[in-house]
Enzyme design. Sequence first.
Site: not given
Length: 206
Positions: A40, A178
């Site tokens: 990110q 994830d």
Amino acid sequence: PYDKVLPALGARRTKCEDGFLLLGKLRPGRYLLPENIGSQFISGLLQALVLLVSPSVVRLSAPPESATYLELTRYIAARFGVYYTESRSSGKAEFSVKPQNYQGCTYKVGGDWTASSALLAAGAIAGDVHMRGLDAASAQGDRCISTLLLSMGALGKGGHITSGRLQGTVIDASHSPDLVPALAAAACFAQGVTLITGTRRPTDGG
């Protein structure tokens, strides 16, 4: 690791009552990011560096984890008229960014494979789940949740998953961390042992 990286970028963060306050001004340059930096942060940095007045280079000190998320960032940026180049040496990635401007466009946001993973896993465990709006040809790396569940013995295709006789298997989650919670839940209902590798990223702080 961010408190070590931000000063080199021309920024710093400080704690405040509601969380953190980011101070300073991002500057162009050559940056070496540590191996424990999240995708990110890398994605956000690349998106911001294109708006500066001079070129920049971002080099990773280790082969990137969550590489599919970085590929998704590049794909989306290109749709808005922004491009950066990536080169590899000994598995390590280097991104070259030139000054550019984002261009407006009409863009349809597809269904979220990551957010759908838990429900698809539920279908694999004991049900029949059909998630609408998921594109099997999406640039989202987490679309592999369907393939992974099928490899464990679930039935179906794409966003339509039904229960099957689940079997333990070996899964490398380093590029789709994830998905680990959904895969772990499915593994609890599989016969035999399931080994999920590449799980360091979800436990990282910072």
